[in-house]
Scaffold this active site. Sequence first.
Site, PDB file in Angstrom:
ATOM      1  N   LYS A  97       0.881  -1.172   0.000  1.00 26.89           N
ATOM      2  CA  LYS A  97       0.000   0.000   0.000  1.00 26.89           C
ATOM      3  C   LYS A  97       0.911   1.212   0.000  1.00 26.89           C
ATOM      4  O   LYS A  97       1.558   1.510   1.011  1.00 26.89           O
ATOM      5  CB  LYS A  97      -0.917  -0.012   1.224  1.00 26.89           C
ATOM      6  N   GLY A 158      -8.189   9.573   8.814  1.00 24.69           N
ATOM      7  CA  GLY A 158      -8.567   9.724  10.222  1.00 24.69           C
ATOM      8  C   GLY A 158      -9.582  10.812  10.489  1.00 24.69           C
ATOM      9  O   GLY A 158      -9.937  11.056  11.640  1.00 24.69           O
ATOM     10  N   ALA A 185      -9.328   5.707   3.232  1.00 23.49           N
ATOM     11  CA  ALA A 185      -9.188   6.873   4.116  1.00 23.49           C
ATOM     12  C   ALA A 185     -10.418   7.773   4.127  1.00 23.49           C
ATOM     13  O   ALA A 185     -11.037   8.034   3.097  1.00 23.49           O
ATOM     14  CB  ALA A 185      -7.972   7.730   3.747  1.00 23.49           C
ATOM     15  N   GLY A 186     -10.747   8.235   5.339  1.00 25.48           N
ATOM     16  CA  GLY A 186     -11.778   9.257   5.510  1.00 25.48           C
ATOM     17  C   GLY A 186     -13.147   8.753   5.926  1.00 25.48           C
ATOM     18  O   GLY A 186     -14.030   9.550   6.223  1.00 25.48           O
ATOM     19  N   ASN A 207      -9.691   2.075   9.062  1.00 27.06           N
ATOM     20  CA  ASN A 207      -8.987   1.700  10.279  1.00 27.06           C
ATOM     21  C   ASN A 207      -9.566   2.426  11.494  1.00 27.06           C
ATOM     22  O   ASN A 207     -10.206   1.847  12.354  1.00 27.06           O
ATOM     23  CB  ASN A 207      -7.500   2.006  10.119  1.00 27.06           C
ATOM     24  N   THR A 208      -9.378   3.758  11.532  1.00 26.45           N
ATOM     25  CA  THR A 208      -9.708   4.517  12.732  1.00 26.45           C
ATOM     26  C   THR A 208     -11.180   4.381  13.122  1.00 26.45           C
ATOM     27  O   THR A 208     -11.505   4.289  14.314  1.00 26.45           O
ATOM     28  CB  THR A 208      -9.367   6.003  12.514  1.00 26.45           C
TER      29      THR A 208
END
Lengths: 258, 65
Positions: A97, A158, A185-186, A207-208
Amino acid sequence: MALAVYGTGLSSRLMLGTAQYPSPAVLAEAVKASGAGIVTVSLRREGAGGESGGRFWALIRELGVRVLPNTAGCHSVKEAVTTARMAREVFRTDWIKLEVIGHHDTLQPDVFGLVEAARLLAAEGFSVFPYTTDDLVVGERLLEAGCQVLMPWCAPIGSAKGPVNIDGLKAYRAHFADIPLIIDAGLGRPSHAAAVMELGFDGVLLNTAVAKAGDPVRMAEAFAQAVEAGRLAFEAGPLEPRDMAVPSTPLIGRAVFS
Amino acid sequence: MKLIVNGQALDAKAPTLAELLAELGYEGDWYATALNSEFVPAPERAAARLSEGDRVEILTPRQGG
């Protein structure tokens, strides 16, 4: 219809990051609950012995999932390429990645460095998963560099904002009709994941939103259901919005009482 | 010999990267090495000679997003 990237069929359209969980046990349970077949990992410095890294690696291997190492935190082509080479040896995979960060605060990718690093790594046999913006021309350059999948953000890493540029993402999907596209992301909530899946994106990487949820394991399951629902909705052909009201109950045959 | 290992200055006796890893107590096969920002594959560590001031990176698997 199953998703395949770099010749590998994926069991799930949800990919999960492994950072920021309250404990290794919660991480393991969240991965299982998410149904993710791919998890992202990184390489970091470790003091004498390397035991902590060894324990983490053992935990991931026990989960039986495929790993996608990242080059998170790299701010130059040189850093990203060296990290990718090191990751290939440790994780025994050509998958990477690719992140080349261009700005400390926004974590926006340096798309110029990204294209250059992608070209170098693809030439070395890597299967590059580029973390990019929703810029069409950059996407074209990444494909020319040898990428077979594109991973545009939908908001800053994040930020949990969800898709901030729906029109841009629609254009991206339409432009790269035959290329696997993963939103990376986001994403903050399962509804965000469902929304981008409804647009026809092939998968999401997050993830977050799971790791920092009040209950990461239940949130992992919620995202899994949202991704499935969004995909199913896309395949079913969602109704386009209309400017005017349209009655759903037939007008023909209604009673007249006056 | 003074080296910078993972950003920390230290004195080491090891003449090669492979011997440095042993001197620092690294075991297992889950780490990767770089010498002065260049990746050094595991099979080449024994031949990678160290010099005063060299920068060594020793990286292991970690959580990532």
